[in-house]
Enzyme design. Structure first.
Site, PDB file in Angstrom:
ATOM      1  CB  CYS A   4      -0.918   0.008   1.230  1.00 49.77           C
ATOM      2  SG  CYS A   4      -1.772   1.586   1.429  1.00 49.77           S
ATOM      3  CB  CYS A   7       0.883   1.293   4.409  1.00 48.23           C
ATOM      4  SG  CYS A   7      -0.775   0.988   5.083  1.00 48.23           S
ATOM      5  CG  HIS A  46      -4.637  -0.478   4.716  1.00 42.73           C
ATOM      6  ND1 HIS A  46      -3.992   0.182   3.697  1.00 42.73           N
ATOM      7  CD2 HIS A  46      -5.639  -1.186   4.139  1.00 42.73           C
ATOM      8  CE1 HIS A  46      -4.580  -0.118   2.552  1.00 42.73           C
ATOM      9  NE2 HIS A  46      -5.586  -0.949   2.796  1.00 42.73           N
ATOM     10  CG  ASN A  86     -11.565  11.532  -4.947  1.00 37.71           C
ATOM     11  OD1 ASN A  86     -12.547  12.272  -5.017  1.00 37.71           O
ATOM     12  ND2 ASN A  86     -10.364  11.923  -5.315  1.00 37.71           N
ATOM     13  N   GLY A  92     -13.345   8.148  -8.271  1.00 35.06           N
ATOM     14  CA  GLY A  92     -12.033   8.612  -8.711  1.00 35.06           C
ATOM     15  C   GLY A  92     -10.902   8.279  -7.750  1.00 35.06           C
ATOM     16  CB  THR A  94      -5.806   6.731  -8.106  1.00 34.65           C
ATOM     17  OG1 THR A  94      -5.244   7.758  -7.291  1.00 34.65           O
ATOM     18  CG2 THR A  94      -6.670   7.361  -9.195  1.00 34.65           C
ATOM     19  CG  HIS A  99      -6.489   9.451   0.067  1.00 36.30           C
ATOM     20  ND1 HIS A  99      -6.686   8.149  -0.340  1.00 36.30           N
ATOM     21  CD2 HIS A  99      -6.688  10.213  -1.035  1.00 36.30           C
ATOM     22  CE1 HIS A  99      -6.973   8.122  -1.621  1.00 36.30           C
ATOM     23  NE2 HIS A  99      -7.002   9.378  -2.073  1.00 36.30           N
ATOM     24  CG  HIS A 101      -7.491  14.806  -2.166  1.00 37.26           C
ATOM     25  ND1 HIS A 101      -6.339  14.648  -2.904  1.00 37.26           N
ATOM     26  CD2 HIS A 101      -8.210  13.667  -2.346  1.00 37.26           C
ATOM     27  CE1 HIS A 101      -6.364  13.464  -3.514  1.00 37.26           C
ATOM     28  NE2 HIS A 101      -7.494  12.856  -3.188  1.00 37.26           N
TER      29      HIS A 101
HETATM   30  P1  5GP Z   1      -7.038   9.752  -5.130  1.00 33.61           P
HETATM   31  O1  5GP Z   1      -6.974   9.943  -6.615  1.00 33.61           O
HETATM   32  O2  5GP Z   1      -6.937   8.284  -4.756  1.00 33.61           O
HETATM   33  O3  5GP Z   1      -8.176  10.447  -4.449  1.00 33.61           O
HETATM   34  O4  5GP Z   1      -5.756  10.469  -4.546  1.00 33.61           O
HETATM   35  C1  5GP Z   1      -4.484   9.911  -4.548  1.00 33.61           C
HETATM   36  C2  5GP Z   1      -3.529  11.067  -4.551  1.00 33.61           C
HETATM   37  O5  5GP Z   1      -2.254  10.584  -4.215  1.00 33.61           O
HETATM   38  C3  5GP Z   1      -3.409  11.764  -5.915  1.00 33.61           C
HETATM   39  O6  5GP Z   1      -3.776  13.128  -5.778  1.00 33.61           O
HETATM   40  C4  5GP Z   1      -1.935  11.578  -6.280  1.00 33.61           C
HETATM   41  O7  5GP Z   1      -1.370  12.698  -6.922  1.00 33.61           O
HETATM   42  C5  5GP Z   1      -1.302  11.317  -4.941  1.00 33.61           C
HETATM   43  N1  5GP Z   1      -0.100  10.500  -5.021  1.00 33.61           N
HETATM   44  C6  5GP Z   1       0.040   9.340  -5.738  1.00 33.61           C
HETATM   45  N2  5GP Z   1       1.266   8.827  -5.550  1.00 33.61           N
HETATM   46  C7  5GP Z   1       1.909   9.679  -4.690  1.00 33.61           C
HETATM   47  C8  5GP Z   1       3.232   9.683  -4.124  1.00 33.61           C
HETATM   48  O8  5GP Z   1       4.068   8.802  -4.356  1.00 33.61           O
HETATM   49  N3  5GP Z   1       3.541  10.723  -3.301  1.00 33.61           N
HETATM   50  C9  5GP Z   1       2.654  11.725  -3.026  1.00 33.61           C
HETATM   51  N4  5GP Z   1       3.068  12.713  -2.217  1.00 33.61           N
HETATM   52  N5  5GP Z   1       1.400  11.748  -3.533  1.00 33.61           N
HETATM   53  C10 5GP Z   1       1.039  10.740  -4.360  1.00 33.61           C
HETATM   54 ZN    ZN Z   2      -2.409   1.472   3.580  1.00 36.23          ZN
END
Ligand code: 5GP
Ligand code: ZN
Length: 113
Positions: A4, A7, A46, A86, A92, A94, A99, A101
């Site tokens: 993860c 994590c 997690h 998300n 959305g 990923t 988490h 934002h």
């Molecule tokens: P989601 O799209 O799942 O809501 O948000 C995942 C977020 O994690 C995205 O905004 C993406 O830019 C961020 N992200 C993905 N990989 C990394 C990483 O390795 N480091 C950091 N600081 N952010 C990441």
């Molecule tokens: Zn995790």
């Protein structure tokens, strides 16, 4: 949890720019910022997504919102900000670790795209 990304960020195995940390919460700058200030807040356990919040783990969510208020104050985000969680494919999401934002320092449109 193994494999993860968030994590691994919490444990320090993957580097990040920390903006906040306590017993429950870790927060760091997003690698692909969608606003001039864009931080990601994660629980230090997690939890897969918002769909997996329950009475056993919801304290972590409360602590995240407290941390968001603290960071917003420290960063002087008096003009406002947006908090986004998300969930799943249509939402959305990923990265499969809950988490939130925190987006700020630009005028954010509503409704989102
Ligand atoms: P989601 O799209 O799942 O809501 O948000 C995942 C977020 O994690 C995205 O905004 C993406 O830019 C961020 N992200 C993905 N990989 C990394 C990483 O390795 N480091 C950091 N600081 N952010 C990441
Ligand atoms: Zn995790």
């Amino acid at each position: 949890m193994e494999d993860c990304l968030f994590c691994k960020i919490i444990s320090g195995d993957v580097p990040s720019t920390k903006v906040y940390e306590d017993e429950y919460v870790y927060a760091f700058l997003d690698i692909a910022p969608q606003a001039p200030f864009h931080a990601v807040f994660v629980p230090k356990i997690h939890i897969k997504s918002p769909a997996f919040i329950d009475s056993e783990n919801s304290l972590y969510v409360a602590k995240i919102y407290e941390a968001i208020a603290t960071v917003a104050k420290n960063e002087k985000l008096e003009k406002g900000f947006r908090v986004v969680a998300n969930c799943g494919e249509d939402g959305g999401q990923t990265v499969g670790h809950l988490h939130f934002h925190l987006l700020a320092r630009r005028n954010l449109q509503w409704p989102p795209g």
